[in-house]
Design a protein around this motif. Structure first.
Motif, PDB file in Angstrom:
ATOM      1  N   SER A 232      40.140  41.460  71.003  1.00 29.63           N
ATOM      2  CA  SER A 232      39.545  40.749  69.873  1.00 29.63           C
ATOM      3  C   SER A 232      39.400  39.281  70.249  1.00 29.63           C
ATOM      4  N   ASP A 234      40.041  36.668  68.785  1.00 32.35           N
ATOM      5  CA  ASP A 234      41.147  35.812  68.351  1.00 32.35           C
ATOM      6  C   ASP A 234      42.487  36.231  68.965  1.00 32.35           C
ATOM      7  N   ALA A 239      43.425  32.393  73.712  1.00 36.42           N
ATOM      8  CA  ALA A 239      43.571  31.104  73.022  1.00 36.42           C
ATOM      9  C   ALA A 239      43.209  29.928  73.916  1.00 36.42           C
ATOM     10  N   ALA A 242      39.253  29.476  74.210  1.00 39.08           N
ATOM     11  CA  ALA A 242      38.455  29.149  73.038  1.00 39.08           C
ATOM     12  C   ALA A 242      37.887  27.735  73.066  1.00 39.08           C
TER      13      ALA A 242
END
Length: 249
Positions: A232, A234, A239, A242
């Motif tokens: 996913s 997220d 992290a 992103a």
């Protein structure tokens, strides 16, 4: 299964890594009849020699793997990644695709198009697209690299310098927060040429390749417009990417 002698155990691990690129700690320990600690020590020794690279829960081969070996590895996850990328493939124009098994899976999903030209250095991807209605498949030319089942070299690079693509769809042997990496210098050079001729670079990789490295850097991460994995967007493992990649899929 009885425990194998150290040399036989090493040869078994090396053969499996060459065949499928990666092997888990638990699977290796079970097959060899030894403890996970023993296999972990073997992986560490292989990493010190540059043969393998330890990853979470196992190890990956540091050298190039055949197309067939890569195709069998993480087939379900590669299909998930390809499905995420499919909406980004235009129905017309000129795009590029590398010789990876993930992009080969994407090529298999491309439907009949209006007038789409796909340039690739992968023989398998070229054959997949050859008879697709509305799709023109073009090979880069170049020398066949049996280590990676790719066309590489100065002929391929010169051809790419003369082209302009809206998108370059590619995978990578490894990705970290600075760049994408390849197992051979020749493949890395060719992907840099693909990227130079492309308005957008789209990367699809299995999550085990994140935070890793390989022989040679290819595309800087700041040139990547989209990074797709089977996770996913997220997920915690993404992290760190992103802030550096405009779109995570």
């Amino acid at each position: 299964m009885n425990s194998l002698a150290a040399e036989e155990r090493w040869n078994w691990l090396l053969a499996r890594l060459k065949e499928s690129k990666a092997i888990s700690l638990s699977d290796a320990a079970h097959a060899l009849g030894v403890s996970e600690m023993t296999v972990r020590r073997d992986f560490t020794a292989m990493e010190e020699r540059g043969i393998a690279r330890r990853v979470r829960g196992g190890a990956v081969y540091s050298g190039p793997v055949s197309f067939q070996g890569r195709e069998r590895s993480h087939a379900e996850e590669k299909a998930q990644i390809a499905e995420k990328l499919l909406p980004l493939v235009p129905t017309s124009g000129v795009i590029a695709m590398d010789s990876s098994t993930t992009m080969n899976r994407l090529a298999q999903m491309i439907p009949a198009s209006d007038d789409l030209t796909v340039v690739t250095n992968g023989l398998s991807t070229f054959h997949v697209l050859q008879d697709r209605p509305g799709v023109t498949a073009i090979l880069t030319g170049g020398a066949a690299d049996r280590r990676s089942d790719s066309l590489v070299g100065p002929v391929a690079t010169a051809f790419l310098e003369s082209m302009r693509f809206s998108d370059f769809f590619a995978s990578a042997a490894a990705v970290d927060e600075r760049a994408c990496y390849e197992d051979t210098l020749e493949e890395a050079e060719l992907k840099r040429a693909f990227a130079r001729s492309s308005a957008h670079v789209v990367i699809g990789v299995h999550s085990e390749k994140l935070d890793g490295t390989a022989t040679a850097a290819s595309v800087p991460l700041d040139r990547v417009a989209v990074l797709a994995t089977e996770l996913s967007p997220d997920a915690a493992d993404l992290a760190g990417y992103a802030p550096r990649v405009p779109a995570l899929l």
